[in-house]
Design a protein around this motif. Sequence first.
Motif: not given
Length: 115
Positions: A77-98
């Motif tokens: 599993t990979v995580y993304l902890q997101m703090n201090s979010l603002n409206p510009e962070d609004t999006a669809v977030y995609y996980c990627n394996a490379h």
Amino acid sequence: QVQLVESGGGLVQPGGSLRLSCAASGSIFSFYVMGWYRQAPGKQRELVATISTLGSTNYTDSVKGRFTISRDNAQNTVYLQMNSLNPEDTAVYYCNAHIATKHYWGQGTQVTVSS
């Protein structure tokens, strides 16, 4: 091949936090560089953060100091902890394996930052 399933998105108020998770299956997770990308309406998909097989991290400038990417190779599993979010962070977030020249994507999870 690797299959990726994201979770943890949702609606949050400005200044709030969310933690995204991406569960991987089908291959040896620890061999892959993992990353999070996002795509806002009307914009191109952009890189948010990556984490190497050894745990080195990189972030796009707009999230430095607010977002933290991490991985648990035992849990695939990979995580993304997101703090201090603002409206510009609004999006669809995609996980990627490379690995080498191959990229694999999850289906995406919506993050909406709004009051």
